[in-house]
Design a protein around this motif. Structure first.
Motif, PDB file in Angstrom:
ATOM      1  N   ASP A 125       0.828  -1.210   0.000  1.00  0.00           N
ATOM      2  CA  ASP A 125       0.000   0.000   0.000  1.00  0.00           C
ATOM      3  C   ASP A 125       0.859   1.255   0.000  1.00  0.00           C
ATOM      4  O   ASP A 125       2.047   1.233   0.340  1.00  0.00           O
ATOM      5  CB  ASP A 125      -0.920   0.012   1.226  1.00  0.00           C
ATOM      6  CG  ASP A 125      -1.984  -1.076   1.159  1.00  0.00           C
ATOM      7  OD1 ASP A 125      -2.196  -1.599   0.053  1.00  0.00           O
ATOM      8  OD2 ASP A 125      -2.567  -1.401   2.206  1.00  0.00           O
ATOM      9  N   ARG A 126       0.224   2.369  -0.350  1.00  0.00           N
ATOM     10  CA  ARG A 126       0.905   3.665  -0.341  1.00  0.00           C
ATOM     11  C   ARG A 126       0.571   4.432   0.926  1.00  0.00           C
ATOM     12  O   ARG A 126      -0.553   4.340   1.456  1.00  0.00           O
ATOM     13  CB  ARG A 126       0.498   4.490  -1.567  1.00  0.00           C
ATOM     14  CG  ARG A 126       1.131   4.012  -2.851  1.00  0.00           C
ATOM     15  CD  ARG A 126       0.501   4.644  -4.066  1.00  0.00           C
ATOM     16  NE  ARG A 126      -0.839   4.128  -4.298  1.00  0.00           N
ATOM     17  CZ  ARG A 126      -1.388   3.996  -5.504  1.00  0.00           C
ATOM     18  NH1 ARG A 126      -0.700   4.315  -6.586  1.00  0.00           N
ATOM     19  NH2 ARG A 126      -2.613   3.538  -5.647  1.00  0.00           N
ATOM     20  N   ASN A 158       1.233   7.022  -9.204  1.00  0.00           N
ATOM     21  CA  ASN A 158      -0.004   6.383  -9.655  1.00  0.00           C
ATOM     22  C   ASN A 158       0.206   4.926 -10.056  1.00  0.00           C
ATOM     23  O   ASN A 158      -0.706   4.100  -9.929  1.00  0.00           O
ATOM     24  CB  ASN A 158      -0.607   7.159 -10.830  1.00  0.00           C
ATOM     25  CG  ASN A 158      -1.084   8.541 -10.424  1.00  0.00           C
ATOM     26  OD1 ASN A 158      -1.443   8.774  -9.281  1.00  0.00           O
ATOM     27  ND2 ASN A 158      -1.086   9.477 -11.368  1.00  0.00           N
ATOM     28  N   GLY A 164       2.221   2.963  -8.554  1.00  0.00           N
ATOM     29  CA  GLY A 164       2.569   2.194  -7.360  1.00  0.00           C
ATOM     30  C   GLY A 164       4.051   1.936  -7.205  1.00  0.00           C
ATOM     31  O   GLY A 164       4.461   1.123  -6.360  1.00  0.00           O
ATOM     32  N   GLN A 182       5.956   4.180  -2.673  1.00  0.00           N
ATOM     33  CA  GLN A 182       4.968   3.923  -1.628  1.00  0.00           C
ATOM     34  C   GLN A 182       4.916   5.009  -0.564  1.00  0.00           C
ATOM     35  O   GLN A 182       3.880   5.195   0.076  1.00  0.00           O
ATOM     36  CB  GLN A 182       5.259   2.575  -0.961  1.00  0.00           C
ATOM     37  CG  GLN A 182       4.941   1.369  -1.836  1.00  0.00           C
ATOM     38  CD  GLN A 182       5.231   0.064  -1.124  1.00  0.00           C
ATOM     39  OE1 GLN A 182       6.305  -0.489  -1.255  1.00  0.00           O
ATOM     40  NE2 GLN A 182       4.274  -0.422  -0.350  1.00  0.00           N
TER      41      GLN A 182
END
Length: 712
Positions: free
Chosen positions: A412-413, A519, A521, A524
């Motif tokens: 996840d970011r 965008n 990914g 992070q």
């Protein structure tokens, strides 16, 4: 009977000028015509505001109009009236607004090119020149270039003097060519006196019925559309469906060009009927878009505040999204408030809809009182919120770090919100959060070693207290932990992780590449300031960490709490609305309504608290506050003019409370200083009289540059 006309020029002067119309032009001149007339020793193009038929000539000498510029159709008379009213309210010139309305630009354009002569080719090969002259000649080896290109490429300020010197030496030649093109203006669309509404369709039928019902009555008016962005977009979609066959234009306005991307669903759904217009479009695309507008092929126009100055008629609906955004106020050439411009344009039978998830508190209050508030309800948020009250260094090594580790492992970011570009230093108590405030304005006092504590509103001064008057602890200087500091700490804690900083100072290409990686990914950990909030997509993070949001509460502005709430809510909007998403807030003031309710996106609760605070201190909406900025060619002249202006205000408007004045830096030109003061009024009854007063003052003192912002 002699024919005269009032002409306004695109110059920073508020008055218009009277000219006599020669007999051969009497039948051709119209309101909105573009004419050439003498002004002093110059001949300038201006715009006809009014035509007068006088039985007697004036007692003073009046010059004649030289010619009418026939290559341009007259600007519609209704739009000329709009420009006059906007100019009056903005203390500006109608000519400047009318010039901005000419989308096609100049019908004649001078193209200047610089090229090497045969002698220049030889001299360049022999390397007989040095320095900047050598650089210019090397660029001109293979092709001719414009002076502006050379100036930008080589970063030369005195490009003209260098080019003249090279021309005198015979090594370059400067050619000039006039390019002519036909200009065009929109013709008003045919419109019936009353619109016949079709059956209301769409998911949001009730608010749409309320809006279109007003439009069906043929009356102007305004609404405030309050709700989440997606809910508001549904209302817009339904409105467009129901207005599809109306013979009128619809203006959709956003605070800045960048926010057009949020409207992709509308652009895609209405791609055959919508046109996007803004200053960054290439000239060819802008002209093509304008041709589609004036032909009536596309009646929905989306863009920044400049679309309000497009001379299209009639306009049935204007929607301003994110109405609370300060970017709607243009401070430079000419200054005006897009919200005020929208209200004026809607006075001819159109509607203006202000739209926001977090509207300005005063605006929400006024619309609630007038029953023009359309509350779409709030989207249920399921993310969790956690508050911490400690030092960021310690927290980053504890619970916050473990939470970040978990997000990184799951791919996840994580977003960190900081306020790198801070304000002047201030004092605060690390024990209880106390901040010294002005006894008159209740605004956080600015701390400067040489001056002590000073109010940036009214100029109030006081000494620095030895200890906190609440808990007795020693006050500390508040400093902003900026993005670079945070990047350094994160690099130490999360070795090997790429960290992105999205903030002011990036050029277009750098920003584009960075956003592309975020965008996709590939990055992070993202650190961002306010600048980042409008550039990141909603719902793209599972964890957001807000660091010291209370710093923005110390901005010397009575709207500081609302601005803090907006920032908090915008960060929360970046979170995916899922149970695993979490918002972590590191703050010394977790119980402040702007911080507590902003993190939870509870606007109603924040509003009720803030409106009580403003009522107690007599801030808008319970009074009218007018900010006046005055500048001229020198600070000495500004000081003299401000003293004279304040004396006249006190004499003519004794019931008006004057706060200030003080010396401040210009918002857009930090090297330029201006005089700033505030006027507090009980209501709007005196506003038009004050505007007339300031316009007359400008006419009497042409060197004074005055702008005003009204908070009601």
């Amino acid at each position: 009977m002699a024919v005269y006309c009032e002409v306004s020029f695109p110059l920073p002067v508020v008055q218009s000028f009277l000219y006599k119309v020669p007999a051969e032009l009497k039948d051709r001149i119209k309101i909105g015509s573009r004419v050439v007339a003498p002004l002093g020793s110059r001949r300038l193009a201006g715009y006809v505001l009014e035509i007068k038929f006088l039985e007697k000539d004036p007692q003073y000498k009046v010059k004649e109009i030289i010619k009418i510029i026939d290559s341009r159709p007259p600007i519609p008379e209704g739009f000329v009236r709009f420009a006059q009213e906007l100019a009056f309210n903005s203390l500006s010139s109608p000519g400047l607004f009318l010039e901005m309305a000419e989308v096609d630009g100049q019908e004649e354009k001078e193209l200047i090119k610089v090229a090497l002569t045969e002698k220049g080719q030889v001299e360049t090969e022999q390397k007989n020149f040095k320095g900047k002259k050598k650089e210019i000649l090397n660029l001109l080896k293979d092709k001719s270039l414009t002076p502006n290109f050379l100036k930008r490429k080589l970063k030369i300020k005195n490009i003209n003097s260098l080019l003249n010197s090279l021309r005198d030496s015979g090594v370059i030649e400067i050619s000039q060519k006039t390019i002519r093109r036909k200009a065009s203006l929109a013709r008003p669309l045919p419109q019936s006196k009353q619109l016949t509404l079709p059956g209301i369709t769409g998911f949001r039928s009730e608010p749409v019925r309320q809006i279109l019902g007003k439009l069906d009555q043929g009356k102007s008016g305004q609404f405030l559309l309050f709700g989440s962005f997606n809910d508001r977009l549904e209302v817009v979609q339904s409105l467009l469906e129901n207005l599809r066959f109306f013979p009128s234009y619809i203006l959709l306005v956003v605070p800045e060009i960048l926010q057009i991307q949020k409207w992709e669903p509308i652009i895609e759904a209405w791609k055959k009927e919508i046109v996007v217009m803004h200053s960054q479009l290439p000239e060819r695309l802008r002209r093509e878009a304008w041709q589609q507008v004036i032909s009536g092929q596309r009646k929905i126009i989306l863009g920044p505040r400049s679309v309000l100055l497009l001379p299209v008629q009639p306009v049935s609906l204007i929607l301003l999204d994110e109405e609370q955004d300060d970017l709607y106020y243009q401070t430079e050439g000419p200054s005006f408030d897009a919200r005020e411009a929208a209200r004026i344009r809607a006075e001819e039978g159109g509607l203006v809809i202000f739209s926001s998830s977090y509207p300005e508190v005063s605006h929400y209050w006024h619309n609630r009182e007038r029953q023009t508030l359309i509350n779409l309800g709030g989207e249920k948020k399921v993310y969790s919120t956690v508050f911490f009250t400690g030092e960021i260094d310690q927290l980053l090594e504890g619970e916050v770090k473990s939470e970040i580790d978990n997000r990184l492992i799951s791919g996840d970011r994580v977003f960190f919100f900081v306020q790198r570009k801070g304000y002047s230093s201030y004092l605060y108590c690390p024990g209880c959060g106390f901040i010294p405030r002005c006894q008159n304005c209740q605004i956080a006092l600015t701390f400067k070693k040489e001056e002590g504590l000073r109010c940036r509103y009214c100029g109030y001064n006081t000494e620095v207290p030895e200890a906190c008057p609440v808990c007795g602890k020693k006050l500390k200087t508040g400093k902003i932990r900026g993005s670079q500091y945070l990047e350094e700490r994160l690099s130490q804690l999360f070795a090997g992780q790429i960290i992105a900083r999205l903030e002011e100072g990036l050029d277009g290409q750098q920003e584009k590449k960075l956003l592309s990686k975020i965008n996709a990914g590939k990055i992070q950990l993202i650190i961002g300031t306010e600048y980042a909030l409008s550039r990141l997509k909603m719902g793209m993070f599972s964890l957001a960490v807000i660091i010291n949001p209370e710093l923005s509460l110390n901005v010397p502005d009575f709207r500081a709490a609302h601005q803090t709430y907006v920032s908090m809510s915008k960060v929360a909007d970046l979170l995916a609305n899922e149970e695993k998403s979490k918002l972590m807030v590191i703050t010394a003031m977790p119980d402040h309504p702007a911080i507590r309710e902003g993190a939870r996106m509870e606007y109603q609760k924040f509003f009720e608290s803030e409106i009580e605070y403003r009522k107690l201190l007599n801030y808008p909406p319970f009074s009218l506050l007018i900010e006046i900025n005055l500048r001229s060619n020198s600070i000495r002249t500004s000081g003299r003019l401000s003293r004279l202006l304040l004396e006249k205000i006190a004499e003519k408007f004794p019931q008006v409370e004057i706060i200030g004045p003080k010396l401040s830096r210009s918002v857009w030109r930090k090297s330029q200083k201006e005089i700033k003061f505030y006027l507090r009024l009980k209501n709007q009854e005196m506003v038009r009289e004050l505007r007339a007063f300031f316009n007359n003052f400008r006419i009497g003192h042409p060197g004074a540059r005055i702008s005003m912002i009204i908070w009601e």
